[in-house]
Enzyme design. Sequence first.
Site, PDB file in Angstrom:
ATOM      1  N   GLU A  19      -6.031 -10.496  -1.532  1.00  0.00           N
ATOM      2  CA  GLU A  19      -6.775 -10.606   0.065  1.00  0.00           C
ATOM      3  C   GLU A  19      -8.655 -10.209  -0.521  1.00  0.00           C
ATOM      4  OE1 GLU A  19      -5.760  -7.332   2.094  1.00  0.00           O
ATOM      5  OE2 GLU A  19      -3.648  -7.654   1.536  1.00  0.00           O
ATOM      6  N   HIS A  33     -10.484  -5.897  -1.922  1.00  0.00           N
ATOM      7  CA  HIS A  33     -11.814  -6.075  -1.151  1.00  0.00           C
ATOM      8  C   HIS A  33     -12.866  -5.331  -1.740  1.00  0.00           C
ATOM      9  CE1 HIS A  33      -8.916  -7.605   2.074  1.00  0.00           C
ATOM     10  NE2 HIS A  33      -8.005  -6.231   2.178  1.00  0.00           N
ATOM     11  N   ASP A  76     -12.095 -10.644  -0.472  1.00  0.00           N
ATOM     12  CA  ASP A  76     -13.496 -10.443   0.250  1.00  0.00           C
ATOM     13  C   ASP A  76     -14.102  -9.810  -1.015  1.00  0.00           C
ATOM     14  OD1 ASP A  76     -12.147  -9.517   2.766  1.00  0.00           O
ATOM     15  OD2 ASP A  76     -12.430  -8.020   1.225  1.00  0.00           O
ATOM     16  N   GLU A 105       0.607  -0.899  -0.145  1.00  0.00           N
ATOM     17  CA  GLU A 105      -0.249   0.449  -0.043  1.00  0.00           C
ATOM     18  C   GLU A 105       0.677   1.424   0.410  1.00  0.00           C
ATOM     19  OE1 GLU A 105      -2.721   0.062   3.344  1.00  0.00           O
ATOM     20  OE2 GLU A 105      -3.835  -2.635   2.789  1.00  0.00           O
ATOM     21  N   ASN A 107       2.392  -5.390  -3.605  1.00  0.00           N
ATOM     22  CA  ASN A 107       0.707  -5.506  -3.052  1.00  0.00           C
ATOM     23  C   ASN A 107       0.185  -3.841  -2.288  1.00  0.00           C
ATOM     24  OD1 ASN A 107      -1.649  -7.640  -2.435  1.00  0.00           O
ATOM     25  ND2 ASN A 107      -1.618  -6.819  -0.097  1.00  0.00           N
TER      26      ASN A 107
HETATM   27  C1  XIL Z   1      -5.844  -6.374   8.600  1.00  0.00           C
HETATM   28  C2  XIL Z   1      -6.569  -7.894   8.874  1.00  0.00           C
HETATM   29  O1  XIL Z   1      -7.419  -8.626   9.125  1.00  0.00           O
HETATM   30  C3  XIL Z   1      -6.633  -7.475  10.750  1.00  0.00           C
HETATM   31  O2  XIL Z   1      -7.095  -9.134  11.209  1.00  0.00           O
HETATM   32  C4  XIL Z   1      -5.739  -6.388  11.198  1.00  0.00           C
HETATM   33  O3  XIL Z   1      -5.800  -5.605  12.261  1.00  0.00           O
HETATM   34  C5  XIL Z   1      -4.786  -5.572  10.277  1.00  0.00           C
HETATM   35  O4  XIL Z   1      -4.914  -5.665   8.863  1.00  0.00           O
HETATM   36  N1  XIL Z   1      -4.673  -5.022   3.637  1.00  0.00           N
HETATM   37  C6  XIL Z   1      -4.315  -5.886   3.859  1.00  0.00           C
HETATM   38  C7  XIL Z   1      -3.910  -6.346   5.068  1.00  0.00           C
HETATM   39  O5  XIL Z   1      -2.725  -6.075   3.139  1.00  0.00           O
HETATM   40  O6  XIL Z   1      -2.891  -7.088   6.164  1.00  0.00           O
HETATM   41  C8  XIL Z   1      -5.307  -5.910   5.792  1.00  0.00           C
HETATM   42  O7  XIL Z   1      -5.303  -6.681   7.143  1.00  0.00           O
HETATM   43  C9  XIL Z   1      -6.077  -5.916   5.262  1.00  0.00           C
HETATM   44  C10 XIL Z   1      -5.827  -4.579   4.880  1.00  0.00           C
END
Ligand code: XIL
Length: 364
Positions: free
Chosen positions: A283, A253, A285, A175, A217
């Site tokens: 990631e 996401h 969802d 990020e 990422n």
């Molecule tokens: C999030 C986890 O899901 C949480 O459990 C933690 O408290 C914070 O991080 N982008 C990312 C992930 O790259 O590492 C993050 O994961 C969600 C957003």
Amino acid sequence: MTASAARRAAAACLLLGLSPAGCGGGGGPTSAPSAAPLPTPGPAWNEVAPLRDAAASGGRLIGTALFSSGLANEPAYAGAAGRHFNYVTAEYEMKWDPIEKTPGVFDFSGADAIVAFAEAHGMQVKGHTLVWHNATPAWVSSLSPSDLRSAVQNHVRTVVGHFRGHVRAWDVVNEAIDDTSLGLRSTVFSRGLGDDYVAECFRLARQADPDALLVYNDYGGEGLNRKSDAIYALVKDLRDRGVPIDGVGLQMHLQAWNMPAAADIAANIRRLAALGLRVNISELDVQIRQLPVATKLTQQRQVYHDVIAACLTEPRCEAVTLWGFTDAHSWIDTTFGPDDPLPFDEQYRAKPAYFGVQDALFGR
Ligand code: XIL
């Protein structure tokens, strides 16, 4: 965390307007508050075919984020993870904060438990993440530029060295693109190390593990938009300069009511692959809380299917990782509010989304 506490936390996050991960940046996943009750329950996690078999049929990896206490204390969590996935990302326990809470003192216990589970179940491991502006201990932010450079070098070398031979790929930097300026996000790392810190971190990781795939990422750059253009420009520049980068992770996401076109996702993946990079959905969802109740689950199934199908149009899109797999444990609930974003429900039963994932992995 109780359901009401999670609701309060989510409301606080939204009121504070905190960035998702920053707001959810506590010590890892929590239990999900109950969202609207789901209609007729689906088959149990151990009554449906392993998703990893579907993925393997197309030469792909299907992964999930995991946390060690779930593996140790919840038989259904561990059982379903081992049955359905062949790729594992530590949801929280490989980040800087849990591993090096104080300078030079490393605690790999949680991460090692996740790696041990993966290796006992024939699963590969993705390291996540070495350098990120969230989940970084406070002591890092108080360092002088020269001390920061030493701390980053020591952290990357120690962590990558510890997992060498156990990790297929690393999310080296996470990020780094700013959502508004679309330039480099202003972080302790960009301010302390300079604008070329991303390249510096990739070179450090390559020195520490010549065999691991090194990945950039990010989120919000799934389809064709200004942020995906910025991510494309960043990784193209790294490649053009000979920086050791092997791939890009698109977090995915997603909000089912606000989706990028699947064709744009496929086009974005293709243009990254055309740079010679591997691509992974890192990631995934799919939030559904703003959908009409009657169409929540069917629309969610369609989104999972279409996004994974878009990945499979490109041979170099090699892995799909879900950010958790059961609605019982999703960061979405504590960060955005009660939702049911994953393919298995809170009782680990397969939702329609599971069948959308399976169909896409089989190329159906
Ligand atoms: C999030 C986890 O899901 C949480 O459990 C933690 O408290 C914070 O991080 N982008 C990312 C992930 O790259 O590492 C993050 O994961 C969600 C957003």
